[in-house]
Scaffold this motif. Structure first.
Motif, PDB file in Angstrom:
ATOM      1  N   ILE A   7       0.695  -1.323  -0.030  1.00  0.00           N
ATOM      2  CA  ILE A   7      -0.002   0.013   0.155  1.00  0.00           C
ATOM      3  C   ILE A   7       0.941   1.189   0.123  1.00  0.00           C
ATOM      4  O   ILE A   7       0.617   2.382  -0.660  1.00  0.00           O
ATOM      5  CB  ILE A   7      -0.975  -0.010   1.414  1.00  0.00           C
ATOM      6  N   LEU A   8       1.856   1.146   0.715  1.00  0.00           N
ATOM      7  CA  LEU A   8       2.788   2.264   0.745  1.00  0.00           C
ATOM      8  C   LEU A   8       3.573   2.513  -0.362  1.00  0.00           C
ATOM      9  O   LEU A   8       3.687   3.836  -0.628  1.00  0.00           O
ATOM     10  CB  LEU A   8       3.896   2.314   2.156  1.00  0.00           C
ATOM     11  N   GLN A   9       3.996   1.501  -1.013  1.00  0.00           N
ATOM     12  CA  GLN A   9       4.558   1.570  -2.383  1.00  0.00           C
ATOM     13  C   GLN A   9       3.705   2.381  -3.601  1.00  0.00           C
ATOM     14  O   GLN A   9       4.318   2.735  -4.379  1.00  0.00           O
ATOM     15  CB  GLN A   9       5.276   0.308  -2.742  1.00  0.00           C
ATOM     16  N   THR A  15      -2.982   7.885   6.204  1.00  0.00           N
ATOM     17  CA  THR A  15      -3.468   7.987   7.577  1.00  0.00           C
ATOM     18  C   THR A  15      -3.458   6.536   8.164  1.00  0.00           C
ATOM     19  O   THR A  15      -3.604   5.582   7.551  1.00  0.00           O
ATOM     20  CB  THR A  15      -4.643   8.740   7.667  1.00  0.00           C
ATOM     21  N   VAL A  16      -3.200   6.648   9.592  1.00  0.00           N
ATOM     22  CA  VAL A  16      -3.274   5.270  10.305  1.00  0.00           C
ATOM     23  C   VAL A  16      -4.712   4.706  10.067  1.00  0.00           C
ATOM     24  O   VAL A  16      -4.987   3.484  10.067  1.00  0.00           O
ATOM     25  CB  VAL A  16      -3.059   5.524  11.726  1.00  0.00           C
ATOM     26  N   ALA A  17      -5.504   5.643  10.096  1.00  0.00           N
ATOM     27  CA  ALA A  17      -7.173   5.085  10.125  1.00  0.00           C
ATOM     28  C   ALA A  17      -7.309   4.479   8.762  1.00  0.00           C
ATOM     29  O   ALA A  17      -8.010   3.253   8.533  1.00  0.00           O
ATOM     30  CB  ALA A  17      -7.909   6.307  10.348  1.00  0.00           C
ATOM     31  N   ARG A  45       8.492   6.887   6.646  1.00  0.00           N
ATOM     32  CA  ARG A  45       8.574   8.493   7.145  1.00  0.00           C
ATOM     33  C   ARG A  45       7.081   8.720   7.686  1.00  0.00           C
ATOM     34  O   ARG A  45       6.189   8.464   7.315  1.00  0.00           O
ATOM     35  CB  ARG A  45       8.952   9.441   5.904  1.00  0.00           C
ATOM     36  N   SER A  46       7.424   9.598   8.919  1.00  0.00           N
ATOM     37  CA  SER A  46       6.231   9.811   9.847  1.00  0.00           C
ATOM     38  C   SER A  46       5.789  11.221   9.259  1.00  0.00           C
ATOM     39  O   SER A  46       6.760  12.060   9.509  1.00  0.00           O
ATOM     40  CB  SER A  46       6.512   9.445  11.277  1.00  0.00           C
ATOM     41  N   VAL A  47       4.587  11.542   9.115  1.00  0.00           N
ATOM     42  CA  VAL A  47       4.280  13.000   8.581  1.00  0.00           C
ATOM     43  C   VAL A  47       3.401  13.330   9.755  1.00  0.00           C
ATOM     44  O   VAL A  47       2.231  12.709   9.931  1.00  0.00           O
ATOM     45  CB  VAL A  47       3.648  12.867   7.152  1.00  0.00           C
ATOM     46  N   ARG A  48       3.641  14.430  10.158  1.00  0.00           N
ATOM     47  CA  ARG A  48       2.881  15.379  11.129  1.00  0.00           C
ATOM     48  C   ARG A  48       1.959  15.988  10.895  1.00  0.00           C
ATOM     49  O   ARG A  48       1.926  16.475   9.667  1.00  0.00           O
ATOM     50  CB  ARG A  48       3.753  15.712  12.307  1.00  0.00           C
TER      51      ARG A  48
END
Length: 350
Positions: A7-9, A15-17, A45-48
């Protein structure tokens, strides 16, 4: 985790949800999967912020899967065998999806040959129903067993009774399509066996423990299953050695013990040809026990229950009747010898 990585690729920030919904898990599990990917050096990478979440570093692609013919066959057959044995810890759809992903990255010629094998292969043993434990629980208990860490679990027993207890996991065992953990139990103070699919939650606790020297988790699970309470408890004395009896009655079916010395001396007068052992088993129905005793093919004495004697006599009568019946006889016609066969024993009600 492979599904999450795929999914990330696809790109973008997720989002986490959204990830939890697409994977069918809770948000806590998503964060744990993310942590595993980071431990594997995948650049997540975490996006705030309000629209934050997770994304992959630009330009990252999962390296191609390079397998030899034998390695590819081992992976795919392992997935198929695990699913048929009921040992998959995810849904059947997840196992099939994993096999399809492996298949897609294989060379075309090798893929066609493996497709042919999977399409034509059959199995003599029927597929077992899948009883799926929580994957996170299985992995957590496995790590705790390896690291000798106690675990607090919420457990629902077979009669529906819920309890909170602390377990020292000595080992994880797969048996007959189910996963078990065995170890010291705080509630009883004894070594117990628990089904993983009945563990609702598990939390690793601080501290450590030692596993008893020579402890065999698989043997303990089998002996524990043989002691599960059933409607009838059966006890017999069998003439033979422990090895002879266990060869026919596996630990998951019965417990076999040497008789105490004084009892063995008294029993020795009951027959010639060797010593005696005590065999104990449990059953919901007594009707199947006589066939097990016939298969054992050793002299035995029934200690209890007395009702078992009637079932043994009834089986002996049925076998004698079948042995004396003329080949091709119809309508209940029997040979002269069968006419002399004594009638079946009266039932307890008579």
């Amino acid at each position: 985790m492979l599904a999450l990585l795929e999914i990330l690729q696809a790109g973008g920030t997720r989002t986490v949800a959204d990830l939890a919904d697409r994977l069918g898990v809770d948000e806590r599990t998503v964060r744990r999967y993310i942590g595993h990917l980071i431990d594997l050096d995948v650049p997540v990478r975490s996006v705030r912020g309000r629209y934050g979440g997770y994304r992959l570093a630009p330009g990252y692609r999962m390296p191609p899967l390079m397998l030899t013919d034998e390695e590819a066959l081992a992976v795919l057959l392992g997935l198929v065998a695990g699913r048929r044995a009921g040992l998959v810890t995810t849904s059947v759809a997840a196992a099939e999806s994993a096999a399809a992903k492996v298949r897609r990255v294989l060379p075309e010629a090798l893929g066609r040959r493996l497709d042919a094998l999977l399409a034509t292969a059959d199995f003599t043993a029927p597929a077992r129903p899948v009883v799926i434990p929580e994957t996170s629980v299985l992995l957590m208990l496995a790590e705790a067993a390896r690291d000798r860490r106690p675990v607090a679990v919420s457990y629902t027993a077979w009669k529906g009774r819920r309890s909170e207890r602390t377990v020292h996991p000595y080992g994880i065992v797969a048996h007959s399509g189910r996963w078990y953990v065995t170890g010291a139990d705080s509630a009883s103070g004894e070594v117990r066996t628990f089904r993983l699919d009945r563990i609702e939650s598990a939390t690793v606790l601080p501290g450590s423990f030692e596993v008893p020297v020579g402890f065999d988790p698989a043997a303990r699970v089998l002996s524990g299953l043989a002691g599960v309470p059933y409607l009838h408890e059966v006890s017999l004395r069998v003439q033979g050695t422990v090895e002879q009896v266990r060869h026919r009655l596996p630990p998951g079916l019965a417990t076999v013990r040497e008789l105490p010395a004084e009892e063995a001396d008294r029993t020795s007068g009951e027959g010639e040809g060797g010593g005696w052992v005590r065999v104990q088993l449990r059953a919901e129905r007594l009707e199947w026990v006589p066939s097990v005793l016939a298969w054992l093919d050793l002299p035995f004495v029934i200690e209890y229950p007395d009702d078992l004697r009637d079932h043994v006599r009834a089986l002996a009568h049925r076998l004698a009747t079948c042995a004396d019946t003329v080949a091709g006889a119809t309508g209940g016609a029997e040979s002269e010898r069968s006419a002399a066969t004594p009638p079946p024993p009266p039932s307890p009600a008579e």
